[in-house]
Design an enzyme around this catalytic site. Structure first.
Site, mmCIF file in Angstrom:
data_model
loop_
_atom_site.group_PDB
_atom_site.id
_atom_site.type_symbol
_atom_site.label_atom_id
_atom_site.label_comp_id
_atom_site.label_asym_id
_atom_site.label_seq_id
_atom_site.Cartn_x
_atom_site.Cartn_y
_atom_site.Cartn_z
ATOM 1 N N LYS A 127 0.868 -1.186 0.000
ATOM 2 C CA LYS A 127 0.000 0.000 0.000
ATOM 3 C C LYS A 127 0.898 1.226 0.000
ATOM 4 O O LYS A 127 2.043 1.161 0.441
ATOM 5 C CB LYS A 127 -0.885 0.002 1.253
ATOM 6 C CG LYS A 127 -2.100 0.892 1.157
ATOM 7 C CD LYS A 127 -3.253 0.257 0.407
ATOM 8 C CE LYS A 127 -4.387 1.211 0.185
ATOM 9 N NZ LYS A 127 -5.593 0.543 -0.313
ATOM 10 N N ASP A 167 -6.946 4.476 -4.640
ATOM 11 C CA ASP A 167 -7.600 4.360 -3.325
ATOM 12 C C ASP A 167 -8.203 5.742 -3.086
ATOM 13 O O ASP A 167 -8.436 6.497 -4.056
ATOM 14 C CB ASP A 167 -6.584 3.961 -2.245
ATOM 15 C CG ASP A 167 -7.261 3.568 -0.916
ATOM 16 O OD1 ASP A 167 -7.774 2.446 -0.822
ATOM 17 O OD2 ASP A 167 -7.293 4.392 0.026
HETATM 18 P P1 NDP Z 1 -12.726 8.022 -2.922
HETATM 19 O O1 NDP Z 1 -11.664 9.008 -2.727
HETATM 20 O O2 NDP Z 1 -13.263 7.776 -4.287
HETATM 21 O O3 NDP Z 1 -13.966 8.350 -1.970
HETATM 22 C C1 NDP Z 1 -13.817 8.433 -0.595
HETATM 23 C C2 NDP Z 1 -15.133 8.912 -0.001
HETATM 24 O O4 NDP Z 1 -15.065 8.784 1.407
HETATM 25 C C3 NDP Z 1 -15.429 10.365 -0.305
HETATM 26 O O5 NDP Z 1 -16.816 10.546 -0.357
HETATM 27 C C4 NDP Z 1 -14.817 11.068 0.909
HETATM 28 O O6 NDP Z 1 -15.406 12.335 1.211
HETATM 29 C C5 NDP Z 1 -15.141 10.092 2.020
HETATM 30 N N1 NDP Z 1 -14.133 10.226 3.072
HETATM 31 C C6 NDP Z 1 -12.807 9.999 2.965
HETATM 32 N N2 NDP Z 1 -12.178 10.258 4.125
HETATM 33 C C7 NDP Z 1 -13.145 10.648 4.972
HETATM 34 C C8 NDP Z 1 -13.140 11.035 6.329
HETATM 35 N N3 NDP Z 1 -12.003 11.089 7.052
HETATM 36 N N4 NDP Z 1 -14.342 11.340 6.878
HETATM 37 C C9 NDP Z 1 -15.488 11.279 6.153
HETATM 38 N N5 NDP Z 1 -15.546 10.935 4.870
HETATM 39 C C10 NDP Z 1 -14.406 10.606 4.290
HETATM 40 O O7 NDP Z 1 -12.159 6.639 -2.294
HETATM 41 P P2 NDP Z 1 -12.650 5.150 -2.545
HETATM 42 O O8 NDP Z 1 -14.120 5.115 -2.756
HETATM 43 O O9 NDP Z 1 -11.763 4.549 -3.553
HETATM 44 O O10 NDP Z 1 -12.278 4.463 -1.144
HETATM 45 C C11 NDP Z 1 -13.179 4.411 -0.047
HETATM 46 C C12 NDP Z 1 -12.751 3.307 0.904
HETATM 47 O O11 NDP Z 1 -12.746 2.054 0.216
HETATM 48 C C13 NDP Z 1 -11.350 3.451 1.507
HETATM 49 O O12 NDP Z 1 -11.346 2.912 2.809
HETATM 50 C C14 NDP Z 1 -10.507 2.572 0.587
HETATM 51 O O13 NDP Z 1 -9.334 2.117 1.231
HETATM 52 C C15 NDP Z 1 -11.479 1.429 0.355
HETATM 53 N N6 NDP Z 1 -11.207 0.593 -0.807
HETATM 54 C C16 NDP Z 1 -11.147 1.153 -2.062
HETATM 55 C C17 NDP Z 1 -10.904 0.361 -3.153
HETATM 56 C C18 NDP Z 1 -10.958 0.885 -4.546
HETATM 57 O O14 NDP Z 1 -10.907 0.056 -5.470
HETATM 58 N N7 NDP Z 1 -11.091 2.162 -4.770
HETATM 59 C C19 NDP Z 1 -10.618 -1.081 -2.998
HETATM 60 C C20 NDP Z 1 -10.805 -1.572 -1.648
HETATM 61 C C21 NDP Z 1 -11.053 -0.733 -0.613
HETATM 62 P P3 NDP Z 1 -14.558 13.673 0.900
HETATM 63 O O15 NDP Z 1 -14.522 13.767 -0.594
HETATM 64 O O16 NDP Z 1 -15.359 14.743 1.556
HETATM 65 O O17 NDP Z 1 -13.209 13.486 1.527
#
Ligand code: NDP
Length: 451
Positions: A127, A167
């Site tokens: 990661k 991510d």
């Molecule tokens: P994105 O950046 O596309 O979206 C993240 C979302 O979560 C946004 O809506 C963001 O809001 C919100 N968010 C992030 N940090 C915070 C926080 N501290 N408090 C509240 N809201 C938060 O990321 P992904 O959708 O790719 O990833 C989301 C999760 O899924 C993570 O945990 C990631 O590790 C996991 N994941 C992702 C994979 C992938 O293929 N993308 C694979 C496996 C797991 P804002 O824009 O306001 O920050």
């Protein structure tokens, strides 16, 4: 509870990795599951095998200097933790978010190692990321940052060495900029060095959708064990990024009604069911805050916005909860509220979104609980399919790729359920995922000598 034979291993991890609470939390959870394994197979305690699994193979920290639109020099910190390569090249995403530090990247790399093992595919765990905050940055700034980041990282990557993906904060745009820089630096069109690429330069169909779809397939399989389905269920999905949006899409296709989504500024409820096209317009096209959904849709008729800090999205009553934003976003109090409101299943789209207390409350209340390392493995599994297509210079149809994804998710579900049963806790997907992932990594490490 940790088995007494494993407690010294946890103590050593705590002592060696000061100030890294997320990493401690992730290791503790896995070690808690391994007590029954080492009782049945004490040889796993030999040759410091478990200690070695808890120690990353390599940790890289580097300076990322870049110039913003005003001509000012900015400095960020870059990370790549190459956790375990017993099963294949390191594989795992890059996160750009101001909260990123070495402890968070280590927790994610540790989780990734077992997740990748669970997919049954030949990929190790890693990661990386940076404390860079992409919010409010122009395309030019994002590009310059990505180029500078890759200017250091490229020497540690390779299709047989380490293959990052996206991510939080890293989507198709950022992967494109990083791939472009990798290509310039190496003078190689090495498509398999990054996954999550756009279709026209070596990406895989269904990769963008894979994590959200995969979690939905997993929850569907879990519901089916109780002769239930998504049909007519109320669903709450936190976040509104990549994972959340494609969870909403698949849940709707399966007949569920998603009534709330969020971002870090707050959450919206739409009792009529989230309008997916509108949500994508707000988040993917305009890159705006979630409240804009309501400005465009119009408030009323069961639709409203709640600012972050006022109340939690998990206070919205639902049948299925799919936390898909970030780690430790769902607390013990949230879990209690969900249970009180009759939640029946939880599928973690994000990595470790539920605190240990929340997990305990779900499990003690008989709520079906799918941990992220199993439920969100569809993303990395489809990344491995992207690597396969790159290696064979092939490109599969959407249907072909999604069919593979669906079958991988069913297999992961059945492996976790079967392992939990074998070790005396039917329905405990946390135990099943931890043990099944561990055994695969441990067997490979043992076969390769003391590595
Ligand atoms: P994105 O950046 O596309 O979206 C993240 C979302 O979560 C946004 O809506 C963001 O809001 C919100 N968010 C992030 N940090 C915070 C926080 N501290 N408090 C509240 N809201 C938060 O990321 P992904 O959708 O790719 O990833 C989301 C999760 O899924 C993570 O945990 C990631 O590790 C996991 N994941 C992702 C994979 C992938 O293929 N993308 C694979 C496996 C797991 P804002 O824009 O306001 O920050």
């Amino acid at each position: 509870m940790i088995d007494e034979k494993l407690q010294p291993i946890l103590n050593q991890v705590l002592q060696r990795n000061h100030g890294e609470p997320e990493f401690h939390q992730a290791v503790r959870e896995v070690l808690e599951s391994l007590g029954r394994v080492v009782t049945k197979h004490p040889d796993y305690l030999d040759q410091a095998l478990i200690e070695r699994i808890c120690e990353p193979e390599r940790q890289i920290i580097f300076r990322v200097p870049w110039v913003d639109d005003k001509g000012q020099v900015q400095i960020n910190r870059g990370f790549r933790v190459q956790f375990n390569s017993a099963l294949g090249p390191y594989k795992g995403g890059l996160r750009f978010h101001p909260s990123v530090n070495i402890g968070i990247i280590k927790f994610l790399g540790f989780e990734q190692t077992f997740k990748n093992a669970l997919t049954g595919m030949p990929i190790g765990g890693g990661k990386g990321g940076s404390d860079f905050n992409p919010r409010g940055r122009s395309d030019g700034e994002i590009m310059r940052f990505c180029q500078s980041f890759m200017t250091e990282l490229y020497r540690h990557l390779g299709e047989y060495t380490d293959v990052p993906a996206g991510d939080i904060g890293v989507g198709g745009r950022e992967i494109g900029f990083m791939f472009g820089q990798y290509k310039r630096l190496t003078n190689r069109y090495e498509a398999g060095v990054l996954t999550g690429k756009a279709l026209f330069y070596g990406g895989s169909r269904a990769r963008t959708e894979a994590t959200g779809y995969g979690n939905t397939y997993f929850v569907q399989a879990m519901l089916a064990t109780k002769k239930q389905s998504f049909e007519g269920k109320k669903v709450v999905v936190s976040g509104s990024g990549n994972v959340a949006i494609y969870s909403v899409e698949k849940v709707q296709e399966f007949g569920g009604k998603v009534i709330a989504v969020s971002d870090s500024s707050g959450y919206i409820v739409d009792e009529q069911g989230i309008d997916l096209e509108l949500l994508r317009q707000v988040k993917e096209v305009r890159r705006a805050r979630i409240s804009e959904y309501l400005s465009l849709r119009g408030e009323g008729r069961g639709a409203y916005f709640v600012k972050a800090g006022q109340s939690s999205i998990w206070s919205v009553p639902c049948d299925v909860a799919m936390p898909s934003a970030t780690q430790n976003e769902l607390t013990g109090a949230d879990a209690s509220a969900l249970v009180k409101n009759g939640v029946m299943a939880v599928g973690e789209g994000a990595n470790m979104p539920s605190t240990p207390e929340a997990v305990r409350i779900f499990q003690e209340s008989g709520v079906m609980f799918a941990p992220g390392k199993a439920a969100n493995a569809g993303g990395v599994a489809t990344s491995a399919l992207e690597m396969q297509q790159n290696a064979s210079r092939d490109s599969w149809t959407f249907e072909q790729t999604e069919t593979r994804l669906a079958s991988i998710m069913r297999n992961i579900h059945d492996t976790c359920a079967g392992t939990a049963e074998e070790f005396g806790s039917p329905g405990d997907y946390v135990l099943g995922a931890n043990i099944a992932g561990f055994v695969r990594v441990a067997e490979a490490m043992r076969a390769l000598g003391v590595i």
